[in-house]
Motif scaffolding. Structure first.
Motif, short mmCIF file in Angstrom:
data_model
loop_
_atom_site.label_atom_id
_atom_site.label_comp_id
_atom_site.label_asym_id
_atom_site.label_seq_id
_atom_site.Cartn_x
_atom_site.Cartn_y
_atom_site.Cartn_z
N ARG A 255 18.48 -11.38 -5.42
CA ARG A 255 17.43 -10.80 -6.24
C ARG A 255 16.56 -9.82 -5.44
NH1 ARG A 255 12.83 -14.37 -9.44
NH2 ARG A 255 11.74 -12.61 -10.43
N ALA A 256 16.29 -8.66 -6.03
CA ALA A 256 15.49 -7.64 -5.36
C ALA A 256 14.13 -8.19 -4.99
CB ALA A 256 15.34 -6.42 -6.26
N ARG A 257 13.57 -7.67 -3.91
CA ARG A 257 12.30 -8.17 -3.38
C ARG A 257 11.17 -7.24 -3.81
NH1 ARG A 257 10.63 -11.90 0.24
NH2 ARG A 257 8.86 -11.46 1.62
N ALA A 258 10.14 -7.81 -4.38
CA ALA A 258 8.97 -7.04 -4.79
C ALA A 258 8.11 -6.72 -3.58
CB ALA A 258 8.17 -7.83 -5.83
N SER A 259 7.77 -5.45 -3.44
CA SER A 259 6.95 -5.00 -2.32
C SER A 259 5.95 -3.97 -2.81
CB SER A 259 7.85 -4.40 -1.22
OG SER A 259 8.69 -5.37 -0.64
N HIS A 260 5.23 -3.38 -1.87
CA HIS A 260 4.24 -2.35 -2.18
C HIS A 260 4.51 -1.11 -1.33
CE1 HIS A 260 1.98 -5.63 -4.06
NE2 HIS A 260 2.15 -6.30 -2.93
N ALA B 143 -3.61 -0.36 5.84
CA ALA B 143 -3.05 0.94 5.48
C ALA B 143 -2.13 1.48 6.57
CB ALA B 143 -4.17 1.94 5.19
N SER B 144 -2.54 1.35 7.82
CA SER B 144 -1.71 1.86 8.92
C SER B 144 -0.42 1.05 9.07
CB SER B 144 -2.50 1.86 10.23
OG SER B 144 -2.89 0.55 10.58
N ALA B 145 -0.48 -0.24 8.79
CA ALA B 145 0.73 -1.06 8.82
C ALA B 145 1.70 -0.63 7.73
CB ALA B 145 0.37 -2.53 8.67
N LEU B 146 1.20 -0.45 6.51
CA LEU B 146 2.06 -0.06 5.40
C LEU B 146 2.68 1.31 5.65
CD1 LEU B 146 3.26 -0.66 2.66
CD2 LEU B 146 1.16 0.20 1.60
N GLU B 147 1.93 2.21 6.24
CA GLU B 147 2.46 3.54 6.56
C GLU B 147 3.65 3.42 7.51
OE1 GLU B 147 2.98 7.57 6.55
OE2 GLU B 147 1.58 6.42 5.31
N ARG B 148 3.58 2.55 8.49
CA ARG B 148 4.64 2.42 9.48
C ARG B 148 5.81 1.58 8.99
NH1 ARG B 148 -0.03 3.59 11.63
NH2 ARG B 148 -0.08 4.93 13.50
N LEU B 149 5.57 0.74 8.02
CA LEU B 149 6.65 -0.05 7.43
C LEU B 149 7.34 0.68 6.28
CD1 LEU B 149 4.81 -3.50 7.38
CD2 LEU B 149 6.80 -2.93 8.78
N PHE C 96 7.36 0.31 3.17
CA PHE C 96 7.17 -0.61 2.03
C PHE C 96 7.02 -2.00 2.62
CE2 PHE C 96 11.60 0.22 2.92
CZ PHE C 96 12.09 -1.05 3.18
N ALA C 97 6.27 -2.87 1.95
CA ALA C 97 6.02 -4.19 2.53
C ALA C 97 5.36 -5.11 1.53
CB ALA C 97 5.13 -4.06 3.77
N THR C 98 5.52 -6.39 1.74
CA THR C 98 4.72 -7.41 1.05
C THR C 98 3.39 -7.54 1.79
OG1 THR C 98 5.52 -9.22 2.43
CG2 THR C 98 6.84 -8.65 0.48
N HIS C 99 2.43 -8.25 1.19
CA HIS C 99 1.16 -8.41 1.89
C HIS C 99 1.34 -9.21 3.18
CE1 HIS C 99 1.10 -12.28 -0.36
NE2 HIS C 99 0.42 -12.71 0.69
#
Length: 398
Positions: free
Chosen positions: A263-268, A214-220, A222-225
């Protein structure tokens, strides 16, 4: 959610602390900045200035080295350990690093024991006892055997065995870096360096994985796993993938437009992040020279997808095979990577020596852009403690 390439760059730049306004930066502000970006990589190369100082200066020219030293060595608000590499990390995160210590304890003992057929445990015990008894020590304090007066034989990685044992205790959490002298580590027991609250803190594995992801995604933003796992380098890609699946209710899919139009990149991203993304400021339009270890570019593949900027550090590339140079600095202008520059601070002559500038395809060497570069180099020269910029061989241009 769909994000244009311009929006994706704006979000990532802001989350990496590069959209903050310039101004006075006191100790509290510096700590808040490091907590916001997560960590600051440490590197010994001082071609212009060491990486951690340059990274922070790029975010605010009001940065002062003495504030970082105080936060590390006096206040205990920061500590040094590993993410993907050696880094300065907020001490509030220390309880999570205990999981890294445990992993390192198993991995490093096995590896270093195999490198040195016998005696590993005796060196580990000997070094621990000396630090416990004598307090802060450096590797050089072990360079002479107190009985023979001779230097111990070289050990793993061409370190003498005591140096290896010091690093083992640091990597596994028994020791912490209490200070640095001439960039050499000063080791002490972690319990005497880390503040009592973080030192005593404990989190279970589930809470650790949740925080790491969660803290990584907050600082990025958006991101892939895979990008989530790589941010702290604390959990595996499989663990991050499971976290994404188990937390689908907290997340939403995001489609990221790439710099090359492919092609657009799928992320979260976190669910409902659009409002927070829209509120993020645009980066300042000024031109900035970044450290080669700047966190904006740490994930080289992500940087290339978002900025269309192919960047590699060529320190370890043989000179004849280098495309640009030994230690070449990337240049950020607004939300674009516009070039790279080869320069070095020569403290004997008091000059910042510029060897060459490369601008990216489609970026013009306009008078305004070169004037902005001159101004940035003047700031860097002052920060590096030299008096003026010199373009070698009279060079100035694109």
């Amino acid at each position: 959610m769909q994000l244009s390439n311009a929006d994706a760059r704006r979000i990532f730049i802001a989350r990496q602390g590069l959209s903050q306004p310039r101004g006075r930066l006191d100790k509290a502000g510096l700590l808040a900045l490091i907590e916001a970006i997560g960590f600051v990589q440490v590197d010994s190369i001082a071609t212009v200035e060491r990486a951690h100082h340059h990274i922070l200066f790029a975010r605010n020219p009001g940065y002062r080295r003495e504030h970082l030293t105080a936060l590390l060595e006096k206040d205990g608000a920061l500590f040094e350990h590993w993410t993907h590499d050696a880094a300065i990390i907020p001490s509030a995160f220390y309880p999570y690093w205990k999981h890294r210590f445990a992993q390192a304890r198993e991995r490093l003992a096995e590896r270093w024991r195999s490198w040195h057929e016998n005696g590993f445990e005796s060196y580990v015990d000997h070094v621990l006892e000396r630090v416990r008894r004598e307090g802060r020590l450096m590797a050089r304090d072990f360079e002479q055997d107190p009985e023979t007066g001779k230097r111990p034989p070289g050990g793993w990685w061409n370190w003498h065995p005591e140096k290896t044992a010091l690093e083992y205790h640091w990597r596994t959490g028994t020791f912490a870096i209490a200070a640095r002298e001439g960039f050499q580590k000063v080791y002490d027991l972690a319990e005497r360096v880390i503040p009592a609250g973080p030192y005593a803190g404990e989190v279970d594995r589930a809470a650790f994985v949740d925080w790491a992801c969660a803290s990584a995604l907050e600082r990025l933003g958006f991101a892939t796993h895979g990008e989530i796992a790589a941010f702290w380098d604390l959990v595996s890609p499989d663990e991050a993938k499971r976290w994404v699946g188990e937390n689908a209710h907290r997340l939403e899919p995001v489609s990221i437009a790439l710099a090359d139009g492919s092609r657009a990149r799928a992320s979260h991203a976190f669910a409902g992040a659009r409002e927070a993304f829209d509120a993020l400021p645009a980066p300042p339009s000024r031109l900035r020279v970044l450290s080669p270890f700047d966190p904006l570019l740490r994930d080289r593949n992500r940087a290339e997808r978002l900025f269309g900027f192919n960047y590699r550090i060529e320190v370890f590339v043989p000179a004849p095979k280098r495309v640009y140079g030994y230690y070449v600095f990337p240049i950020l202008e607004g939300d674009r990577m516009v070039g790279r520059i080869d320069m070095k601070a020569d403290r004997k002559t008091g000059t910042l020596d510029v060897r060459r500038l490369w601008l990216e395809k489609g970026v013009r060497a306009s008078a305004g852009r070169l004037d902005a570069l001159d101004a940035e180099l003047a700031r860097i020269a002052r920060f590096a403690g030299v008096e003026r910029t010199v373009y070698l061989d009279g060079w100035r241009g694109g």
